[in-house]
Every structure is written in C-alpha cells, then in structure tokens.
Design a protein around this motif. Structure first.
Motif, PDB file in Angstrom:
ATOM      1  N   CYS A  30       0.848  -1.175   0.000  1.00  0.00           N
ATOM      2  CA  CYS A  30       0.000   0.000   0.000  1.00  0.00           C
ATOM      3  C   CYS A  30       0.894   1.239   0.000  1.00  0.00           C
ATOM      4  O   CYS A  30       1.993   1.210   0.593  1.00  0.00           O
ATOM      5  CB  CYS A  30      -0.878  -0.033   1.248  1.00  0.00           C
ATOM      6  N   ALA A  31       0.442   2.306  -0.643  1.00  0.00           N
ATOM      7  CA  ALA A  31       1.245   3.520  -0.716  1.00  0.00           C
ATOM      8  C   ALA A  31       0.341   4.742  -0.678  1.00  0.00           C
ATOM      9  O   ALA A  31      -0.845   4.658  -1.038  1.00  0.00           O
ATOM     10  CB  ALA A  31       2.079   3.528  -1.992  1.00  0.00           C
ATOM     11  N   ALA A  32       0.911   5.860  -0.287  1.00  0.00           N
ATOM     12  CA  ALA A  32       0.141   7.102  -0.196  1.00  0.00           C
ATOM     13  C   ALA A  32       1.006   8.296  -0.557  1.00  0.00           C
ATOM     14  O   ALA A  32       2.203   8.334  -0.233  1.00  0.00           O
ATOM     15  CB  ALA A  32      -0.420   7.274   1.213  1.00  0.00           C
ATOM     16  N   ASP A  33       0.392   9.251  -1.223  1.00  0.00           N
ATOM     17  CA  ASP A  33       1.051  10.512  -1.518  1.00  0.00           C
ATOM     18  C   ASP A  33      -0.037  11.559  -1.740  1.00  0.00           C
ATOM     19  O   ASP A  33      -1.201  11.210  -1.958  1.00  0.00           O
ATOM     20  CB  ASP A  33       1.940  10.395  -2.759  1.00  0.00           C
ATOM     21  N   HIS A  34       0.362  12.812  -1.724  1.00  0.00           N
ATOM     22  CA  HIS A  34      -0.622  13.873  -1.968  1.00  0.00           C
ATOM     23  C   HIS A  34      -0.919  14.031  -3.454  1.00  0.00           C
ATOM     24  O   HIS A  34      -1.909  14.675  -3.818  1.00  0.00           O
ATOM     25  CB  HIS A  34      -0.093  15.193  -1.399  1.00  0.00           C
ATOM     26  N   SER A  35      -0.066  13.476  -4.298  1.00  0.00           N
ATOM     27  CA  SER A  35      -0.187  13.620  -5.741  1.00  0.00           C
ATOM     28  C   SER A  35      -0.132  12.262  -6.429  1.00  0.00           C
ATOM     29  O   SER A  35       0.721  11.428  -6.113  1.00  0.00           O
ATOM     30  CB  SER A  35       0.962  14.507  -6.248  1.00  0.00           C
ATOM     31  N   GLY A  36      -1.021  12.075  -7.395  1.00  0.00           N
ATOM     32  CA  GLY A  36      -0.988  10.835  -8.152  1.00  0.00           C
ATOM     33  C   GLY A  36       0.275  10.729  -8.984  1.00  0.00           C
ATOM     34  O   GLY A  36       0.815   9.640  -9.177  1.00  0.00           O
TER      35      GLY A  36
END
Length: 123
Positions: free
Chosen positions: A95-101
């Motif tokens: 799983c990963a997360a960032d503010h920008s695609g």
C-alpha cells in the motif's frame, strides 16, 4: 507521518479472489492519493492501481478488468479487490500514499509505504 498497515494476503488458487485492505493512521486520509504496488521475486516493484479521494481510479494494464480499488474515508482504509487471479499475480503487495498521483507513481516513489502483504496464486 502516515502509517499504513496491509492485511488480507494469502494463498489462493488460480481463478480465485482475494481482498487486500490497507488501514491508515496518523494523518488526514482524505488528503492522500492511495495506491497499490507489487513486487514479484526477482522483479522490480510495479504499480498496480491508485485511487483519488474523488473516487477516480487508474489501473495497470495487467490488472484492468480483474482488480478494483476503493476507499472508505470513514474507516481510513483502501481496498484492493482481486478477481480472476493468475499465477503471475503472485507478489508482495504494498500500500502507498502521496498527496499527488503523479508523485505516487514517480521513480522516487510515494511518500509513505506499508510493510507489504504476500499474495500467492497457485496454478
């Protein structure tokens, strides 16, 4: 600092289904683009899918029509529903997360990663 914890991996026969979950904590979940990556033995990590807070989604060609991604902002959780699994889907799923695609898929990688969960598809 966002923490991500995956669950739901396991062993499944080809043609079967699994649902992965990723629970986030320590941040405002709705502000993040959430994604899934995978890494098979001897291969580089690859993008699988991502989901914006709006519900928009993008998938890798290899999983289109078989995988879906969804998120529940009330539960701070993103899901990866995997159907019609193939042996080549065997990998550790992250799983990963960032503010920008764009940054999520950039070579430098997303801001936050989970620890990964193993998915093994037997043929």
């Amino acid at each position: 600092q966002l923490q991500l914890v995956e669950s739901g991996g396991g062993l499944v026969q080809a043609g079967g289904s699994l649902r992965l979950s990723c629970a986030a904590s320590g941040g405002t979940f709705s502000r993040y683009v959430m994604g899934w990556f995978r890494q098979a033995p001897g291969k580089e990590r690859e993008f699988v899918a991502m989901c914006w807070n709006s519900g928009s989604t993008v998938f890798a060609d290899s999983v289109k029509g078989r995988f879906t991604i969804s998120r529940d902002n009330a539960k701070n959780t993103v899901y990866l529903q995997m159907n019609s699994l193939k042996a080549e889907d065997t990998a550790v799923y992250y799983c990963a997360a960032d503010h920008s695609g764009t940054r999520l898929r950039a070579p430098g990688g997303p801001l936050y990663w989970g620890q990964g969960t193993q998915v093994t598809v037997s043929s």
